[in-house]
Motif scaffolding. Sequence first.
Motif, short mmCIF file in Angstrom:
data_model
loop_
_atom_site.label_atom_id
_atom_site.label_comp_id
_atom_site.label_asym_id
_atom_site.label_seq_id
_atom_site.Cartn_x
_atom_site.Cartn_y
_atom_site.Cartn_z
N SER A 7 0.85 -1.18 0.00
CA SER A 7 0.00 0.00 0.00
C SER A 7 0.89 1.23 0.00
O SER A 7 2.10 1.14 0.23
CB SER A 7 -0.94 0.01 1.21
N GLY A 8 0.27 2.39 -0.26
CA GLY A 8 1.00 3.65 -0.17
C GLY A 8 1.39 4.27 -1.49
O GLY A 8 1.95 5.37 -1.51
N GLY A 9 1.11 3.59 -2.58
CA GLY A 9 1.44 4.17 -3.87
C GLY A 9 0.51 5.32 -4.21
O GLY A 9 -0.47 5.59 -3.51
N GLY A 10 0.84 6.02 -5.29
CA GLY A 10 0.00 7.13 -5.72
C GLY A 10 0.71 8.02 -6.70
O GLY A 10 1.75 7.66 -7.25
N LEU A 11 0.14 9.20 -6.90
CA LEU A 11 0.68 10.19 -7.82
C LEU A 11 1.36 11.29 -7.02
O LEU A 11 0.78 11.82 -6.07
CB LEU A 11 -0.45 10.78 -8.67
N VAL A 12 2.58 11.62 -7.40
CA VAL A 12 3.34 12.64 -6.68
C VAL A 12 4.15 13.44 -7.69
O VAL A 12 4.54 12.91 -8.73
CB VAL A 12 4.25 11.99 -5.61
N GLN A 13 4.40 14.69 -7.37
CA GLN A 13 5.23 15.51 -8.24
C GLN A 13 6.71 15.19 -8.03
O GLN A 13 7.11 14.74 -6.95
CB GLN A 13 4.98 16.99 -7.97
N ALA A 14 7.48 15.45 -9.06
CA ALA A 14 8.92 15.25 -8.94
C ALA A 14 9.46 16.04 -7.76
O ALA A 14 9.06 17.19 -7.53
CB ALA A 14 9.61 15.68 -10.23
N GLY A 15 10.36 15.42 -7.02
CA GLY A 15 10.91 16.03 -5.82
C GLY A 15 10.15 15.68 -4.55
O GLY A 15 10.63 15.95 -3.45
N GLY A 16 8.99 15.09 -4.70
CA GLY A 16 8.18 14.72 -3.56
C GLY A 16 8.58 13.39 -2.95
O GLY A 16 9.57 12.77 -3.36
N SER A 17 7.80 12.97 -1.96
CA SER A 17 8.09 11.74 -1.22
C SER A 17 6.84 10.88 -1.10
O SER A 17 5.72 11.38 -1.12
CB SER A 17 8.59 12.08 0.19
N LEU A 18 7.07 9.60 -0.98
CA LEU A 18 6.03 8.63 -0.68
C LEU A 18 6.63 7.56 0.23
O LEU A 18 7.83 7.30 0.17
CB LEU A 18 5.52 7.94 -1.95
N ARG A 19 5.79 6.95 1.04
CA ARG A 19 6.21 5.80 1.83
C ARG A 19 5.33 4.61 1.49
O ARG A 19 4.11 4.67 1.68
CB ARG A 19 6.17 6.07 3.33
N LEU A 20 5.95 3.58 0.98
CA LEU A 20 5.24 2.35 0.70
C LEU A 20 5.31 1.43 1.91
O LEU A 20 6.32 1.40 2.62
CB LEU A 20 5.85 1.64 -0.51
N SER A 21 4.23 0.69 2.11
CA SER A 21 4.18 -0.30 3.17
C SER A 21 3.87 -1.66 2.57
O SER A 21 3.19 -1.75 1.55
CB SER A 21 3.11 0.05 4.20
N CYS A 22 4.35 -2.68 3.22
CA CYS A 22 4.06 -4.05 2.80
C CYS A 22 3.76 -4.86 4.05
O CYS A 22 4.65 -5.08 4.88
CB CYS A 22 5.24 -4.64 2.04
N ALA A 23 2.50 -5.25 4.19
CA ALA A 23 2.07 -6.02 5.35
C ALA A 23 2.12 -7.51 5.04
O ALA A 23 1.63 -7.94 3.99
CB ALA A 23 0.66 -5.61 5.74
N ALA A 24 2.71 -8.25 5.95
CA ALA A 24 2.87 -9.68 5.76
C ALA A 24 1.98 -10.45 6.72
O ALA A 24 1.81 -10.05 7.88
CB ALA A 24 4.32 -10.08 5.96
N SER A 25 1.45 -11.55 6.25
CA SER A 25 0.67 -12.42 7.12
C SER A 25 1.59 -13.45 7.78
O SER A 25 2.71 -13.65 7.35
CB SER A 25 -0.40 -13.14 6.31
N GLY A 26 1.07 -14.09 8.82
CA GLY A 26 1.84 -15.15 9.44
C GLY A 26 2.67 -14.68 10.61
O GLY A 26 2.91 -13.49 10.80
N ARG A 27 3.16 -15.66 11.36
CA ARG A 27 3.90 -15.35 12.57
C ARG A 27 5.40 -15.51 12.41
O ARG A 27 6.14 -15.41 13.37
CB ARG A 27 3.41 -16.25 13.71
N THR A 28 5.85 -15.75 11.15
CA THR A 28 7.27 -16.00 10.94
C THR A 28 7.92 -14.90 10.11
O THR A 28 8.93 -15.13 9.47
CB THR A 28 7.47 -17.35 10.22
N PHE A 29 7.34 -13.70 10.15
CA PHE A 29 7.84 -12.59 9.34
C PHE A 29 9.32 -12.35 9.59
O PHE A 29 10.08 -12.07 8.68
CB PHE A 29 7.03 -11.33 9.65
N SER A 30 9.74 -12.46 10.84
CA SER A 30 11.13 -12.18 11.18
C SER A 30 12.11 -13.19 10.59
O SER A 30 13.32 -12.98 10.61
CB SER A 30 11.30 -12.13 12.70
N SER A 31 11.57 -14.28 10.04
CA SER A 31 12.43 -15.29 9.41
C SER A 31 12.75 -14.96 7.96
O SER A 31 13.59 -15.63 7.35
CB SER A 31 11.73 -16.65 9.45
N TYR A 32 12.09 -13.95 7.43
CA TYR A 32 12.23 -13.60 6.02
C TYR A 32 13.06 -12.35 5.83
O TYR A 32 12.89 -11.36 6.56
CB TYR A 32 10.86 -13.36 5.38
#
Length: 123
Positions: A7-32
């Motif tokens: 999530s977090g994508g979109g339209l932005v002007q040059a010079g701007g900023s965005l933060r993308l997020s990626c949510a993971a399922s499961g209890r073993t995220f720290s293993s990846y």
Amino acid sequence: QVQLVESGGGLVQAGGSLRLSCAASGRTFSSYSMGWFRQAPGKERAFVAAIWRTSLSTNYADSVKGRFFISRDNAQNTVYLQMNSLKPEDTAVYYCAATTRTVLTAAWGYDSWGQGTQVTVSS
């Protein structure tokens, strides 16, 4: 395998900023270890950034070094991509990916992928 949702994508002007997020399922995220890739129209999927499962090491493509920053929150099962000083050439669909292997800069090294989020940078 782990399920990933960007999530977090979109339209932005040059010079701007965005933060993308990626949510993971499961209890073993720290293993990846986690990576971000991008694919522009007519081009192959390209490595952007990666972070090891321990968060002690990161890798970046030369084209984004000093502008993009990858981080993770294992308690929240989430990896982030902070993108600053965006350029029109950063326009692409951005994908996060997860792996238990050690090759982090190639798409073939990853086992699980999200569906992607569009980032468009206008000039």
